[in-house]
Design an enzyme around this catalytic site. Structure first.
Site, PDB file in Angstrom:
ATOM      1  N   SER A 103      52.970  -7.787 -22.708  1.00 44.28           N
ATOM      2  CA  SER A 103      53.080  -8.384 -23.205  1.00 44.28           C
ATOM      3  C   SER A 103      51.700  -8.801 -23.330  1.00 44.28           C
ATOM      4  O   SER A 103      51.346  -8.165 -24.448  1.00 44.28           O
ATOM      5  CB  SER A 103      53.071  -9.283 -21.903  1.00 44.28           C
ATOM      6  OG  SER A 103      53.675 -11.101 -22.121  1.00 44.28           O
ATOM      7  N   ASP A 154      64.710 -12.089 -24.935  1.00 40.01           N
ATOM      8  CA  ASP A 154      63.096 -12.631 -25.009  1.00 40.01           C
ATOM      9  C   ASP A 154      63.140 -13.909 -25.500  1.00 40.01           C
ATOM     10  O   ASP A 154      63.036 -13.827 -26.932  1.00 40.01           O
ATOM     11  CB  ASP A 154      62.126 -11.333 -25.275  1.00 40.01           C
ATOM     12  CG  ASP A 154      60.807 -11.574 -24.787  1.00 40.01           C
ATOM     13  OD1 ASP A 154      60.465 -12.621 -24.887  1.00 40.01           O
ATOM     14  OD2 ASP A 154      60.670 -10.831 -24.372  1.00 40.01           O
ATOM     15  N   HIS A 185      62.235 -11.512 -21.266  1.00 41.18           N
ATOM     16  CA  HIS A 185      60.972 -11.243 -20.810  1.00 41.18           C
ATOM     17  C   HIS A 185      60.004 -10.150 -20.117  1.00 41.18           C
ATOM     18  O   HIS A 185      59.498  -8.747 -20.465  1.00 41.18           O
ATOM     19  CB  HIS A 185      60.061 -12.124 -21.430  1.00 41.18           C
ATOM     20  CG  HIS A 185      58.672 -11.766 -21.789  1.00 41.18           C
ATOM     21  ND1 HIS A 185      58.500 -11.214 -22.526  1.00 41.18           N
ATOM     22  CD2 HIS A 185      57.108 -11.660 -20.834  1.00 41.18           C
ATOM     23  CE1 HIS A 185      56.943 -11.636 -22.830  1.00 41.18           C
ATOM     24  NE2 HIS A 185      56.398 -11.696 -21.814  1.00 41.18           N
TER      25      HIS A 185
HETATM   26  C1  MLT Z   1      52.443 -14.109 -22.581  1.00 39.30           C
HETATM   27  O1  MLT Z   1      52.721 -14.477 -21.294  1.00 39.30           O
HETATM   28  O2  MLT Z   1      51.201 -12.832 -21.693  1.00 39.30           O
HETATM   29  C2  MLT Z   1      52.831 -14.153 -23.116  1.00 39.30           C
HETATM   30  O3  MLT Z   1      53.460 -13.936 -23.881  1.00 39.30           O
HETATM   31  C3  MLT Z   1      51.330 -13.282 -24.533  1.00 39.30           C
HETATM   32  C4  MLT Z   1      50.624 -13.461 -24.652  1.00 39.30           C
HETATM   33  O4  MLT Z   1      50.217 -14.923 -24.571  1.00 39.30           O
HETATM   34  O5  MLT Z   1      49.723 -12.746 -25.401  1.00 39.30           O
END
Ligand code: MLT
Length: 205
Positions: A103, A154, A185
């Site tokens: 992520s 996701d 996710h």
């Molecule tokens: C996260 O939750 O980390 C995001 O979806 C991805 C990011 O902000 O880089």
């Protein structure tokens, strides 16, 4: 070496995994994942310095999925400098290292790769999205092998976004594989097993 909180675990092979956690994670989070993917590699795992309501990240965002792209660039440089310095301190080969990010950690890894800041061997990126919407230089990534792992449902790193990122890497000559899980996710065992098998079977093994 600049001041990222981190862990380094010595391995028995030539490879080092660079672990980069998701929002709210830390340097310990992905250690079991790293070991599951490669039992022998050394591991460098860093904690993101940006705090969002107390949750560590690797760069600032303006909203979910909306990145502060100036900050992405600055933070990518800072982290790449740390990784290169760590390679000297811990005596590992940056050219044999593989970034493993989830992520937000996958997104800063993509930024470092697309900006040509690190000379790594490959990357495994779970639930990534394009970190920059413009100004991505046309560096060659010809000796890179990259596995992108998406989740069909996701809502954050959508399949379209993962495909757009794959295209950015392909345009620069990287060898790219996209694998999709029937999930969201969150990481699944199938992601981890797939990454382990890809690493063992790919040209970078
Ligand atoms: C996260 O939750 O980390 C995001 O979806 C991805 C990011 O902000 O880089």
């Amino acid at each position: 070496m600049n001041d990222f909180i981190h862990r380094f675990v010595h391995g028995t092979s030539h490879r080092t995994l660079l672990l980069l956690h998701g929002t709210g994670g830390n340097e310990d989070d992905l250690l079991p994942l790293g070991r599951a993917i490669d039992a022998d590699a050394s591991i460098l795992s860093a904690r993101g310095k940006v705090l969002e309501n107390g949750a560590p990240r690797f760069f600032r965002r303006l909203a979910e999925g909306v990145f502060d792209e100036e900050d992405v660039v600055v933070r990518a440089h800072e982290l790449a400098k740390f990784i290169s310095a760590a390679a000297k301190t811990y005596d590992f080969d940056e050219g044999a290292a593989v970034a493993v990010g989830y992520s937000n950690g996958a997104n800063i890894a993509s930024a470092m790769l697309l900006l040509g800041l690190l000379n790594l061997r490959g990357a495994i990126l779970f639930r990534p999205m394009p970190p920059l919407s413009r100004g991505v230089p046309n560096n060659s990534l010809e000796n890179f092998a990259i596995l992108l792992c998406s989740g069909r449902f996701d809502p954050i790193a959508t399949s379209e976004q993962v495909d757009a990122l794959a295209e950015l890497f392909r345009q620069r000559g990287a060898e790219v594989e996209v694998r999709q899980q029937p999930g969201g996710h969150e990481l699944t065992n199938a992601d981890i097993e797939g990454a382990r098998d890809w690493l063992a079977a790919s040209a970078i093994a």
